[in-house]
Scaffold this motif. Structure first.
Motif, PDB file in Angstrom:
ATOM      1  N   UNK A  59      35.441   4.263  -7.352  1.00 21.86           N
ATOM      2  CA  UNK A  59      34.663   5.420  -7.797  1.00 21.86           C
ATOM      3  C   UNK A  59      35.381   6.752  -7.610  1.00 21.86           C
ATOM      4  N   UNK A  60      36.583   6.722  -7.053  1.00 19.08           N
ATOM      5  CA  UNK A  60      37.295   7.947  -6.717  1.00 19.08           C
ATOM      6  C   UNK A  60      37.382   8.112  -5.208  1.00 19.08           C
ATOM      7  N   UNK A  61      38.293   8.968  -4.756  1.00 20.83           N
ATOM      8  CA  UNK A  61      38.571   9.097  -3.330  1.00 20.83           C
ATOM      9  C   UNK A  61      37.365   9.587  -2.535  1.00 20.83           C
ATOM     10  N   UNK A  62      36.686  10.626  -3.031  1.00 16.81           N
ATOM     11  CA  UNK A  62      35.583  11.189  -2.261  1.00 16.81           C
ATOM     12  C   UNK A  62      34.461  10.200  -2.027  1.00 16.81           C
ATOM     13  N   UNK A  63      34.001   9.551  -3.090  1.00 15.53           N
ATOM     14  CA  UNK A  63      32.904   8.591  -2.971  1.00 15.53           C
ATOM     15  C   UNK A  63      33.325   7.401  -2.112  1.00 15.53           C
ATOM     16  N   UNK A  64      34.556   6.932  -2.292  1.00 18.20           N
ATOM     17  CA  UNK A  64      35.030   5.792  -1.502  1.00 18.20           C
ATOM     18  C   UNK A  64      35.069   6.131  -0.011  1.00 18.20           C
ATOM     19  N   UNK A  65      35.508   7.333   0.312  1.00 18.26           N
ATOM     20  CA  UNK A  65      35.559   7.723   1.723  1.00 18.26           C
ATOM     21  C   UNK A  65      34.153   7.901   2.300  1.00 18.26           C
ATOM     22  N   UNK A  66      33.208   8.342   1.483  1.00 19.45           N
ATOM     23  CA  UNK A  66      31.827   8.428   1.967  1.00 19.45           C
ATOM     24  C   UNK A  66      31.246   7.040   2.211  1.00 19.45           C
ATOM     25  N   UNK A  67      31.688   6.060   1.437  1.00 24.10           N
ATOM     26  CA  UNK A  67      31.261   4.679   1.694  1.00 24.10           C
ATOM     27  C   UNK A  67      31.777   4.219   3.049  1.00 24.10           C
ATOM     28  N   UNK A  68      33.035   4.527   3.345  1.00 25.73           N
ATOM     29  CA  UNK A  68      33.593   4.157   4.649  1.00 25.73           C
ATOM     30  C   UNK A  68      32.860   4.892   5.763  1.00 25.73           C
ATOM     31  N   UNK A  69      32.558   6.159   5.532  1.00 26.00           N
ATOM     32  CA  UNK A  69      31.840   6.955   6.520  1.00 26.00           C
ATOM     33  C   UNK A  69      30.465   6.358   6.811  1.00 26.00           C
ATOM     34  N   UNK A  70      29.799   5.848   5.783  1.00 22.82           N
ATOM     35  CA  UNK A  70      28.464   5.263   5.961  1.00 22.82           C
ATOM     36  C   UNK A  70      28.506   4.028   6.853  1.00 22.82           C
ATOM     37  N   UNK A  77      34.004  11.184  13.999  1.00 27.67           N
ATOM     38  CA  UNK A  77      34.775  10.417  13.010  1.00 27.67           C
ATOM     39  C   UNK A  77      36.133  11.067  12.812  1.00 27.67           C
ATOM     40  N   UNK A  78      37.158  10.250  12.817  1.00 24.73           N
ATOM     41  CA  UNK A  78      38.510  10.674  12.450  1.00 24.73           C
ATOM     42  C   UNK A  78      38.875   9.968  11.156  1.00 24.73           C
ATOM     43  N   UNK A  79      39.162  10.739  10.116  1.00 26.17           N
ATOM     44  CA  UNK A  79      39.548  10.169   8.824  1.00 26.17           C
ATOM     45  C   UNK A  79      41.072  10.183   8.682  1.00 26.17           C
ATOM     46  N   UNK A  80      41.630   9.018   8.389  1.00 27.26           N
ATOM     47  CA  UNK A  80      43.072   8.909   8.168  1.00 27.26           C
ATOM     48  C   UNK A  80      43.339   8.172   6.870  1.00 27.26           C
ATOM     49  N   UNK A  81      44.456   8.487   6.238  1.00 25.66           N
ATOM     50  CA  UNK A  81      44.965   7.675   5.140  1.00 25.66           C
ATOM     51  C   UNK A  81      45.879   6.611   5.733  1.00 25.66           C
ATOM     52  N   UNK A  82      46.081   5.539   4.995  1.00 29.71           N
ATOM     53  CA  UNK A  82      46.866   4.428   5.531  1.00 29.71           C
ATOM     54  C   UNK A  82      48.315   4.815   5.821  1.00 29.71           C
ATOM     55  N   UNK A  83      48.829   5.840   5.123  1.00 28.49           N
ATOM     56  CA  UNK A  83      50.210   6.260   5.344  1.00 28.49           C
ATOM     57  C   UNK A  83      50.318   7.389   6.365  1.00 28.49           C
ATOM     58  N   UNK A  84      49.265   7.587   7.155  1.00 29.50           N
ATOM     59  CA  UNK A  84      49.273   8.579   8.228  1.00 29.50           C
ATOM     60  C   UNK A  84      49.174   7.873   9.577  1.00 29.50           C
ATOM     61  N   UNK A  85      49.571   8.592  10.627  1.00 25.40           N
ATOM     62  CA  UNK A  85      49.433   8.017  11.959  1.00 25.40           C
ATOM     63  C   UNK A  85      49.349   9.137  12.996  1.00 25.40           C
ATOM     64  N   UNK A 133      38.620  15.536  11.633  1.00 27.39           N
ATOM     65  CA  UNK A 133      37.772  14.999  12.696  1.00 27.39           C
ATOM     66  C   UNK A 133      36.498  15.837  12.763  1.00 27.39           C
ATOM     67  N   UNK A 134      35.357  15.156  12.829  1.00 29.03           N
ATOM     68  CA  UNK A 134      34.075  15.855  12.747  1.00 29.03           C
ATOM     69  C   UNK A 134      32.956  14.992  13.332  1.00 29.03           C
ATOM     70  N   UNK A 135      31.874  15.660  13.687  1.00 26.79           N
ATOM     71  CA  UNK A 135      30.685  14.932  14.130  1.00 26.79           C
ATOM     72  C   UNK A 135      30.138  14.165  12.928  1.00 26.79           C
ATOM     73  N   UNK A 136      29.835  12.899  13.133  1.00 26.90           N
ATOM     74  CA  UNK A 136      29.423  12.055  12.004  1.00 26.90           C
ATOM     75  C   UNK A 136      28.180  12.604  11.311  1.00 26.90           C
ATOM     76  N   UNK A 137      27.263  13.141  12.049  1.00 25.99           N
ATOM     77  CA  UNK A 137      26.013  13.624  11.458  1.00 25.99           C
ATOM     78  C   UNK A 137      26.126  15.049  10.900  1.00 25.99           C
ATOM     79  N   UNK A 138      27.303  15.655  11.046  1.00 26.33           N
ATOM     80  CA  UNK A 138      27.469  17.033  10.575  1.00 26.33           C
ATOM     81  C   UNK A 138      28.424  17.158   9.392  1.00 26.33           C
ATOM     82  N   UNK A 139      29.068  16.059   8.995  1.00 21.42           N
ATOM     83  CA  UNK A 139      30.066  16.170   7.938  1.00 21.42           C
ATOM     84  C   UNK A 139      30.030  15.021   6.953  1.00 21.42           C
TER      85      UNK A 139
END
Length: 271
Positions: A59-70, A77-85, A133-139
């Motif tokens: 569905x695109x990056x934004x929607x896909x990342x919101x699915x992971x967030x859910x 929550x710390x969001x990373x791309x697979x090519x980051x560390x 990185x953000x509070x899960x309920x705030x972002x």
């Protein structure tokens, strides 16, 4: 101590997913949302303790990342791309911030990117602050299909240590990403009603090169700066050329429809 979830989206990331996951083994939970990989990405992730979920659509990056967030359950929550560390200094900074956020609901992190293995320090790639990185309920993530960002309802702080990013692994990777990101960006521009032409696409690509290599001091990175500028120019040209070609196709269809309509009207009047 508040719990930390790491969320990662993936597709055919077997070359780098292990490095990413091992770098955040201090987290309480790691969620990997995989988009139907055909390599060993999912096996590697599950073998390293991640909770692996699968989607078949894209569905695109934004929607896909919101699915992971859910699927995440941590307080933060710390969001990373697979090519980051994450290196140990940043890991310590993350733990300290979660333990005592000082009223912040999210934190920007500088990102140190590499092009074909070389760190890029200029050309618009640095400084590169990303809210990760953000509070899960705030972002949440914006719903943009490409170039999505985290939107936080609250105060935002800033870290000093960087996320490491292997942005472009090699020239084949550069070519692949230009194609994929240009298509996604062109679709977004067309949805916004933007128009272009091949001439304008060329001019925009020349500006992109000059902006990266000259005005943003990419030349200080030597040959790497020149490659980054060429990458930016190639992406810019392809994105706007796709918009131009789509516009021509639309005009051609409208023209054919108009001719057919006139022909039909003429026949109707004759009848």
């Amino acid at each position: 101590m508040p719990a930390l979830s790491v969320v990662i989206i993936s597709r055919n990331e077997e070359a780098c997913i292990a490095r990413c996951l091992r770098s955040v083994d201090f987290a309480d939970e790691i969620v990997v949302l995989d988009n139907n990989s055909t390599d060993q990405t999912r096996d590697i992730a599950s073998g390293l303790g991640a909770k692996v979920l699968i989607t078949l659509d894209w569905p695109g990056f934004g929607v896909q990342k919101n699915r992971a967030l859910a699927a995440a359950t941590g307080d933060w929550v710390l969001s990373l791309d697979a090519d980051e560390w994450v290196e140990p200094p940043l890991a310590a900074e993350i733990r300290a911030a979660i333990a005592n956020p000082k009223g912040r609901d999210g934190f920007e992190i500088p990102r140190r990117s590499r092009f074909c293995g070389r760190i890029v320090r200029h050309g618009g790639w640095s400084p590169d602050l990303v809210l990760r990185i953000f509070r899960r309920r705030s972002g949440r993530f914006s719903d943009d299909t490409v170039h999505e960002k985290v939107v936080v309802n609250g105060k935002v702080g800033r870290f000093s240590h960087p996320i490491e990013h292997d942005s472009i692994a090699d020239l084949a990777d550069a070519h692949d990403k230009i194609g994929r990101y240009a298509q996604a960006s062109a679709a977004r521009l067309l949805a916004e009603g933007k128009k272009s032409s091949i001439g304008k696409a060329i001019l925009r690509s020349v500006w992109a090169y000059m902006n990266s290599y000259v005005f943003r001091l990419g030349f200080l990175d030597g040959s790497t700066g020149a490659m980054v500028a060429a990458y930016s120019a190639g992406y810019t040209y392809q994105k706007w050329a796709l918009v131009a070609l789509a516009g021509k196709s639309s005009c051609a269809e409208e023209s054919r429809a108009g001719v057919n309509g006139k022909s039909a009207g003429f026949r109707n009047r004759s009848g």
